[in-house]
Write a protein that holds these residues in place. Structure first.
Motif, mmCIF file in Angstrom:
data_model
loop_
_atom_site.group_PDB
_atom_site.id
_atom_site.type_symbol
_atom_site.label_atom_id
_atom_site.label_comp_id
_atom_site.label_asym_id
_atom_site.label_seq_id
_atom_site.Cartn_x
_atom_site.Cartn_y
_atom_site.Cartn_z
ATOM 1 N N TRP A 154 0.809 -1.221 0.000
ATOM 2 C CA TRP A 154 0.000 0.000 0.000
ATOM 3 C C TRP A 154 0.840 1.267 0.000
ATOM 4 C CZ3 TRP A 154 -5.098 -0.332 -0.657
ATOM 5 C CH2 TRP A 154 -5.689 -1.567 -0.416
ATOM 6 N N TRP A 172 -2.955 4.486 -4.664
ATOM 7 C CA TRP A 172 -3.616 4.027 -5.886
ATOM 8 C C TRP A 172 -2.983 4.531 -7.157
ATOM 9 C CZ3 TRP A 172 -6.946 0.287 -6.570
ATOM 10 C CH2 TRP A 172 -7.665 -0.162 -5.482
ATOM 11 N N TYR A 209 0.581 7.718 0.148
ATOM 12 C CA TYR A 209 -0.727 7.985 0.731
ATOM 13 C C TYR A 209 -0.614 9.101 1.762
ATOM 14 C CZ TYR A 209 -5.254 7.302 2.765
ATOM 15 O OH TYR A 209 -6.524 7.503 3.196
ATOM 16 N N PRO A 230 -4.285 2.731 4.704
ATOM 17 C CA PRO A 230 -3.931 1.316 4.615
ATOM 18 C C PRO A 230 -2.468 1.070 4.982
ATOM 19 C CG PRO A 230 -5.212 1.962 2.726
ATOM 20 C CD PRO A 230 -4.862 3.230 3.464
ATOM 21 N N SER A 243 -7.608 -3.900 4.897
ATOM 22 C CA SER A 243 -7.970 -2.700 4.153
ATOM 23 C C SER A 243 -9.063 -3.019 3.153
ATOM 24 C CB SER A 243 -6.760 -2.151 3.400
ATOM 25 O OG SER A 243 -5.728 -1.825 4.289
ATOM 26 N N CYS A 264 -10.768 -1.479 -0.480
ATOM 27 C CA CYS A 264 -10.644 -0.530 -1.571
ATOM 28 C C CYS A 264 -11.783 -0.772 -2.544
ATOM 29 C CB CYS A 264 -9.307 -0.596 -2.272
ATOM 30 S SG CYS A 264 -8.388 -2.067 -2.074
ATOM 31 N N THR A 271 -14.114 1.539 -5.937
ATOM 32 C CA THR A 271 -14.196 2.700 -6.826
ATOM 33 C C THR A 271 -15.489 3.453 -6.555
ATOM 34 O OG1 THR A 271 -12.946 1.518 -8.521
ATOM 35 C CG2 THR A 271 -14.229 3.414 -9.256
ATOM 36 N N ASP A 328 -14.291 7.214 4.363
ATOM 37 C CA ASP A 328 -13.479 8.052 3.486
ATOM 38 C C ASP A 328 -14.305 9.296 3.211
ATOM 39 O OD1 ASP A 328 -11.436 8.984 1.900
ATOM 40 O OD2 ASP A 328 -11.526 7.358 0.443
ATOM 41 N N LYS A 358 -10.523 5.897 -6.826
ATOM 42 C CA LYS A 358 -10.383 4.725 -5.970
ATOM 43 C C LYS A 358 -10.331 5.194 -4.520
ATOM 44 C CE LYS A 358 -9.271 1.574 -9.242
ATOM 45 N NZ LYS A 358 -9.727 0.256 -9.442
ATOM 46 N N SER A 359 -11.005 4.488 -3.663
ATOM 47 C CA SER A 359 -11.006 4.773 -2.233
ATOM 48 C C SER A 359 -10.316 3.618 -1.526
ATOM 49 C CB SER A 359 -12.447 4.920 -1.735
ATOM 50 O OG SER A 359 -12.466 5.165 -0.360
ATOM 51 N N ALA A 360 -9.382 3.922 -0.621
ATOM 52 C CA ALA A 360 -8.668 2.894 0.140
ATOM 53 C C ALA A 360 -8.692 3.297 1.608
ATOM 54 C CB ALA A 360 -7.234 2.764 -0.359
#
Length: 177
Positions: A40, A44, A49, A67, A75, A77, A79, A120, A131-133
């Motif tokens: 991570w 993304w 990050y 993450p 984690s 993830c 979209t 998020d 993208k969300s992580a």
């Protein structure tokens, strides 16, 4: 003394409810048990990050936990796409259920049927996707044991849900802890 009564009535405005001038669509849920940033570190889009990370497509993001944090157990993830024309902000929420068989594995411990463990905050331009992580820290998955005076990680398979609000779950999966 306070008495609690349960009416089994739906709330008018559930946790996370909000109005917007656009609409959002979620897809591609991936749950990873990579710990402490393994895989991570670059985020993304090849960038490290950080909070309010600038992402491709004019999006920005601020997750409750990275993450890459050392105490992350797993984690998620996925979209998020803005299907409208106006820029909008969406707050995807991550919920988790108790371990399957928790009543046998942890007798006497009460677990919430659904618990908010992360979120998020994404701002996305109209017609764009991002993208969300989100990392889920150990303490969010643990309970306090009085006898040992310590936090205990509740192990086992658990349901994971991604929602627009507490009443609007759009993605689901499982994770083995």
């Amino acid at each position: 003394m306070v008495q609690v009564q349960y009416s089994n009535t739906s709330v008018l405005f559930p946790f996370g409810y909000g109005l917007t001038y656009t609409s959002f669509e979620y897809s591609g849920l991936h749950v990873s048990t990579s710990r402490g940033g393994s895989g991570w570190q670059q985020g993304w889009h090849g960038r490290p990050y950080r909070s309010w990370q600038a992402q491709a497509g004019g999006a920005s993001s601020e997750a409750s936990a990275s993450p890459a944090d050392a105490d992350v157990v797993f984690s998620v993830c996925f979209t998020v796409c803005n299907r409208g024309h106006a820029t909008g902000v969406e707050v995807p929420q991550i919920y988790i259920g108790p371990s399957w068989g928790a009543d046998q594995s942890y007798p006497g411990v009460q677990f919430a049927a659904t618990a908010l463990v992360g979120f998020d905050n994404v701002e996305i331009a109209g017609g764009q996707c991002t993208k969300s992580a989100v990392g889920i820290p150990r303490k969010q998955l643990s309970f306090y044991e009085i006898e040992s005076k310590s936090w205990v990680l509740a192990k086992g398979d658990r349901e994971v849900w991604i929602g627009k609000s507490a009443d609007d779950i759009v993605l689901s999966g499982t994770v083995a802890i």
